[in-house]
Design a protein around this motif. Structure first.
Motif, PDB file in Angstrom:
ATOM      1  N   TYR A  41      58.166  24.241  57.549  1.00 30.07           N
ATOM      2  CA  TYR A  41      57.332  24.034  58.733  1.00 30.07           C
ATOM      3  C   TYR A  41      58.161  24.234  59.994  1.00 30.07           C
ATOM      4  CZ  TYR A  41      54.591  21.737  55.105  1.00 30.07           C
ATOM      5  OH  TYR A  41      53.916  21.462  53.936  1.00 30.07           O
ATOM      6  N   GLY A  42      57.500  24.666  61.067  1.00 32.92           N
ATOM      7  CA  GLY A  42      58.193  24.825  62.337  1.00 32.92           C
ATOM      8  C   GLY A  42      58.201  26.260  62.814  1.00 32.92           C
ATOM      9  N   GLU A  43      58.527  26.411  64.084  1.00 33.06           N
ATOM     10  CA  GLU A  43      58.359  27.683  64.770  1.00 33.06           C
ATOM     11  C   GLU A  43      59.523  28.641  64.606  1.00 33.06           C
ATOM     12  OE1 GLU A  43      58.194  26.779  68.929  1.00 33.06           O
ATOM     13  OE2 GLU A  43      60.213  25.939  68.987  1.00 33.06           O
ATOM     14  N   ALA A  44      60.654  28.195  64.108  1.00 35.38           N
ATOM     15  CA  ALA A  44      61.848  29.034  64.196  1.00 35.38           C
ATOM     16  C   ALA A  44      62.809  28.766  63.053  1.00 35.38           C
ATOM     17  CB  ALA A  44      62.557  28.785  65.532  1.00 35.38           C
ATOM     18  N   GLU A  45      63.829  29.596  63.011  1.00 37.10           N
ATOM     19  CA  GLU A  45      64.933  29.379  62.089  1.00 37.10           C
ATOM     20  C   GLU A  45      65.846  28.282  62.644  1.00 37.10           C
ATOM     21  OE1 GLU A  45      66.735  33.187  62.065  1.00 37.10           O
ATOM     22  OE2 GLU A  45      65.068  34.170  61.029  1.00 37.10           O
ATOM     23  N   ALA A  46      66.823  27.917  61.837  1.00 37.01           N
ATOM     24  CA  ALA A  46      67.778  26.895  62.273  1.00 37.01           C
ATOM     25  C   ALA A  46      69.124  27.169  61.637  1.00 37.01           C
ATOM     26  CB  ALA A  46      67.290  25.504  61.889  1.00 37.01           C
ATOM     27  N   TRP A  47      70.154  26.628  62.258  1.00 37.36           N
ATOM     28  CA  TRP A  47      71.466  26.577  61.632  1.00 37.36           C
ATOM     29  C   TRP A  47      71.525  25.324  60.768  1.00 37.36           C
ATOM     30  CZ3 TRP A  47      74.268  30.811  61.980  1.00 37.36           C
ATOM     31  CH2 TRP A  47      74.141  31.647  63.109  1.00 37.36           C
ATOM     32  N   LEU A  48      72.182  25.438  59.630  1.00 36.71           N
ATOM     33  CA  LEU A  48      72.405  24.275  58.767  1.00 36.71           C
ATOM     34  C   LEU A  48      73.902  24.057  58.635  1.00 36.71           C
ATOM     35  CD1 LEU A  48      71.493  22.078  56.778  1.00 36.71           C
ATOM     36  CD2 LEU A  48      71.630  23.809  54.957  1.00 36.71           C
ATOM     37  N   VAL A  49      74.357  22.875  59.020  1.00 36.36           N
ATOM     38  CA  VAL A  49      75.775  22.518  58.959  1.00 36.36           C
ATOM     39  C   VAL A  49      75.972  21.605  57.758  1.00 36.36           C
ATOM     40  CG1 VAL A  49      77.713  21.515  60.212  1.00 36.36           C
ATOM     41  CG2 VAL A  49      75.891  22.680  61.464  1.00 36.36           C
ATOM     42  N   THR A  50      76.903  21.975  56.871  1.00 32.51           N
ATOM     43  CA  THR A  50      77.072  21.246  55.612  1.00 32.51           C
ATOM     44  C   THR A  50      78.439  20.603  55.425  1.00 32.51           C
ATOM     45  OG1 THR A  50      77.661  23.347  54.557  1.00 32.51           O
ATOM     46  CG2 THR A  50      75.361  22.627  54.368  1.00 32.51           C
ATOM     47  N   SER A  51      79.442  20.965  56.211  1.00 33.30           N
ATOM     48  CA  SER A  51      80.769  20.374  56.035  1.00 33.30           C
ATOM     49  C   SER A  51      80.859  19.024  56.730  1.00 33.30           C
ATOM     50  CB  SER A  51      81.846  21.306  56.595  1.00 33.30           C
ATOM     51  OG  SER A  51      81.741  21.404  58.010  1.00 33.30           O
ATOM     52  N   GLU A  80      53.788  17.061  59.346  1.00 32.65           N
ATOM     53  CA  GLU A  80      53.704  16.272  60.566  1.00 32.65           C
ATOM     54  C   GLU A  80      55.081  15.707  60.887  1.00 32.65           C
ATOM     55  OE1 GLU A  80      52.210  14.005  63.862  1.00 32.65           O
ATOM     56  OE2 GLU A  80      51.450  15.742  62.771  1.00 32.65           O
ATOM     57  N   PRO A  81      55.592  15.877  62.117  1.00 28.51           N
ATOM     58  CA  PRO A  81      56.869  15.250  62.469  1.00 28.51           C
ATOM     59  C   PRO A  81      56.828  13.753  62.193  1.00 28.51           C
ATOM     60  CG  PRO A  81      56.193  16.786  64.176  1.00 28.51           C
ATOM     61  CD  PRO A  81      55.026  16.668  63.226  1.00 28.51           C
ATOM     62  N   ILE A  82      57.841  13.252  61.511  1.00 30.03           N
ATOM     63  CA  ILE A  82      57.842  11.849  61.109  1.00 30.03           C
ATOM     64  C   ILE A  82      58.031  10.923  62.302  1.00 30.03           C
ATOM     65  CG2 ILE A  82      59.143  10.114  59.811  1.00 30.03           C
ATOM     66  CD1 ILE A  82      59.644  12.213  57.686  1.00 30.03           C
ATOM     67  N   SER A 177      53.330  17.667  51.511  1.00 28.65           N
ATOM     68  CA  SER A 177      52.383  18.746  51.238  1.00 28.65           C
ATOM     69  C   SER A 177      51.660  19.171  52.517  1.00 28.65           C
ATOM     70  CB  SER A 177      51.355  18.310  50.195  1.00 28.65           C
ATOM     71  OG  SER A 177      50.490  17.321  50.721  1.00 28.65           O
ATOM     72  N   PRO A 178      51.304  20.464  52.643  1.00 28.06           N
ATOM     73  CA  PRO A 178      50.624  20.946  53.854  1.00 28.06           C
ATOM     74  C   PRO A 178      49.317  20.211  54.116  1.00 28.06           C
ATOM     75  CG  PRO A 178      51.383  22.793  52.519  1.00 28.06           C
ATOM     76  CD  PRO A 178      51.592  21.559  51.693  1.00 28.06           C
ATOM     77  N   GLU A 179      48.617  19.818  53.042  1.00 30.07           N
ATOM     78  CA  GLU A 179      47.334  19.143  53.202  1.00 30.07           C
ATOM     79  C   GLU A 179      47.471  17.741  53.783  1.00 30.07           C
ATOM     80  OE1 GLU A 179      48.537  20.290  50.297  1.00 30.07           O
ATOM     81  OE2 GLU A 179      47.473  22.226  50.245  1.00 30.07           O
ATOM     82  N   ALA A 180      48.696  17.219  53.802  1.00 29.47           N
ATOM     83  CA  ALA A 180      48.904  15.828  54.232  1.00 29.47           C
ATOM     84  C   ALA A 180      49.098  15.686  55.729  1.00 29.47           C
ATOM     85  CB  ALA A 180      50.124  15.241  53.509  1.00 29.47           C
ATOM     86  N   ARG A 181      49.081  16.779  56.480  1.00 31.64           N
ATOM     87  CA  ARG A 181      49.465  16.706  57.887  1.00 31.64           C
ATOM     88  C   ARG A 181      48.593  15.745  58.694  1.00 31.64           C
ATOM     89  NH1 ARG A 181      51.641  21.367  61.885  1.00 31.64           N
ATOM     90  NH2 ARG A 181      52.098  19.971  63.622  1.00 31.64           N
ATOM     91  N   ALA A 184      49.072  12.153  57.621  1.00 26.36           N
ATOM     92  CA  ALA A 184      50.345  11.607  58.098  1.00 26.36           C
ATOM     93  C   ALA A 184      50.274  11.275  59.581  1.00 26.36           C
ATOM     94  CB  ALA A 184      51.468  12.603  57.823  1.00 26.36           C
ATOM     95  N   ALA A 185      49.632  12.159  60.364  1.00 30.88           N
ATOM     96  CA  ALA A 185      49.491  11.900  61.802  1.00 30.88           C
ATOM     97  C   ALA A 185      48.665  10.637  62.045  1.00 30.88           C
ATOM     98  CB  ALA A 185      48.842  13.103  62.484  1.00 30.88           C
ATOM     99  N   ASP A 186      47.620  10.466  61.257  1.00 29.15           N
ATOM    100  CA  ASP A 186      46.783   9.265  61.399  1.00 29.15           C
ATOM    101  C   ASP A 186      47.573   8.014  61.032  1.00 29.15           C
ATOM    102  OD1 ASP A 186      44.694  10.922  62.104  1.00 29.15           O
ATOM    103  OD2 ASP A 186      43.742  10.873  60.121  1.00 29.15           O
ATOM    104  N   ALA A 187      48.395   8.118  59.986  1.00 30.36           N
ATOM    105  CA  ALA A 187      49.193   6.963  59.566  1.00 30.36           C
ATOM    106  C   ALA A 187      50.194   6.575  60.641  1.00 30.36           C
ATOM    107  CB  ALA A 187      49.911   7.278  58.249  1.00 30.36           C
ATOM    108  N   LYS A 188      50.840   7.581  61.241  1.00 33.41           N
ATOM    109  CA  LYS A 188      51.805   7.295  62.298  1.00 33.41           C
ATOM    110  C   LYS A 188      51.133   6.624  63.487  1.00 33.41           C
ATOM    111  CE  LYS A 188      53.686  10.797  64.479  1.00 33.41           C
ATOM    112  NZ  LYS A 188      54.600  11.938  64.779  1.00 33.41           N
TER     113      LYS A 188
END
Length: 404
Positions: A41-51, A80-82, A177-181, A184-188
């Protein structure tokens, strides 16, 4: 790189095979300390830092901002953003410093030490009820779920009739899951509304609870006290935290000890080793999937030799950092005698989990109680028959049937 660049791997991070380490995350970490990824989910790529060193840099460098993600469709694992935009988890200094200063007063070593007898009483009561139920019993139902939730609800003085419902709301918010969006928003929104109604009452008629203490907590000179809305969001953050790490880790630690009888027997013979062993268990266990909340680079920067451009999203993996061989020799081996070294299970830097001391107290009490009360405890099913959560961002057994 564009979002459609086929070179950039899509990372659902949906691996849920018991407590095995996610092979896709291990592969990314093996390629180097910084990788380019896409999330579900989300509009863009990201960097992932693992070290370990890279994660430490990002989490302590003010050039990487969590607050900057507010209002953006940032790359993430849940539909949905947590977190709420006002949450302490998406604020930067000096605002984050103000919020954390108030919240940290609830979880000082002295205050948590004072809570420990209450935690021990809750554990004893839960284990007594489990013993009275008789084998077989589900450890998740009898201990892992109720202990952290009851503890944080007790601290916030949440009425008993409301506690089960709040637990249900937090589970809805963690779904992937995509269907939970919308759910989840209602719960928040419902969680936030619930505490928004409690805060004014605690200001008018404060009690001995944590919410009353936060409402009355002193703030540094020149700063404003926390508003009702800020307190409500902070309470939601605490409820989520109380139902996340500790809940998962009680079950996960119990599973590992039940499937490693030599380690369990060694701890039973020498309980003084438990605090150090718990730190190794916390380091080793992948208690969640993938990544959490990203940051945005506010200016051009470099992480472990990789150039990061201003505006780029940057995710860190605490899980991968905990398996960095430069810090933890033979990192994929669980060694309960490993010398204690700071790990990243509770985060790092400005967003290190404030409630970590309470979580450690709960884990110590729970494991001590199990080893003491049920020396013959064993799984009631074969390890491969234990069912694991696959619907949320967490890693834990849905049920852990035991006999004694």
């Amino acid at each position: 790189m564009s979002f459609q660049d086929p070179v950039v791997p899509v990372c659902p991070f949906d691996f849920a095979d018991a407590l095995e380490f996610d092979p896709s995350l291990a592969s990314l970490a093996g390629r180097g300390p910084v990788s380019r990824i896409r999330l579900p989910y989300g509009e863009a790529e990201a960097w992932l830092v693992t070290s370990f060193a890279g994660v430490r840099q990002v989490t302590c460098d003010p050039r990487f901002s969590r607050a900057a993600i507010v209002g953006r469709d940032y790359p993430r694992m849940t539909p949905e953003p947590i977190v709420s935009p006002e949450s302490i988890n998406v604020t930067d200094p000096p605002h984050a410093t103000r919020l954390r200063h108030v919240a940290a007063q609830a979880f000082t070593r002295e205050r948590v030490a004072g809570m420990r007898p209450a935690v021990d009483r809750v554990v004893a009561g839960l284990l007594t009820a489990m013993a009275q139920t008789g084998p077989p019993a589900d450890l998740v139902t009898h201990l892992s779920v109720p202990l952290p939730h009851l503890t944080i609800c007790e601290l916030l003085a949440v009425p008993e009739d409301d506690r089960d419902h709040l637990r249900t709301l937090t589970m809805r918010l963690l779904a992937t899951s995509p269907e939970a969006r919308q759910d989840a928003a209602d719960a928040k929104a419902e969680l936030r509304s619930y505490f928004a109604k409690l805060v004014p009452d605690r200001r008018v008629a404060p009690g001995e609870d944590l919410l009353s203490a936060l409402a009355a907590a002193p703030v540094p000179e020149g700063e404003e006290p926390l508003s009702d809305d800020e307190l409500a969001v902070l309470a939601v953050t605490l409820i989520l935290s109380g139902n996340d790490t500790a809940t998962c880790q009680i079950s996960n630690i119990a599973y590992l000890l039940l499937t490693r009888p030599e380690d369990r027997a060694a701890l039973a013979r020498d309980p003084g080793r438990l605090p150090g062993a718990l730190e190794e268990l916390l380091r080793f266990i992948p208690f969640r999937k993938g990544v959490g909340i990203p940051r945005i680079a506010l200016e051009d920067a470099e992480i472990e030799g990789t150039a990061i451009s201003a505006g780029d999203y940057v995710h860190v993996s605490y899980l991968a950092a905990n398996r960095d061989p430069a810090v933890f020799p033979d990192p994929h081996t669980l060694d309960l005698e490993r010398p204690v070294h700071p790990h990243m299970t509770f985060g790092w830097g400005g967003h290190h989990c404030l409630a970590a001391p309470l979580a450690r107290a709960e884990l110590d009490s729970a494991v001590t109680g199990l080893l003491t009360r049920f020396p013959g405890l064993r799984l009631a099913v074969a390890p491969e028959d234990v069912r694991w959560d696959t619907g949320t961002i967490r890693r834990f057994p849905l049920r852990l049937p035991v006999v004694w």
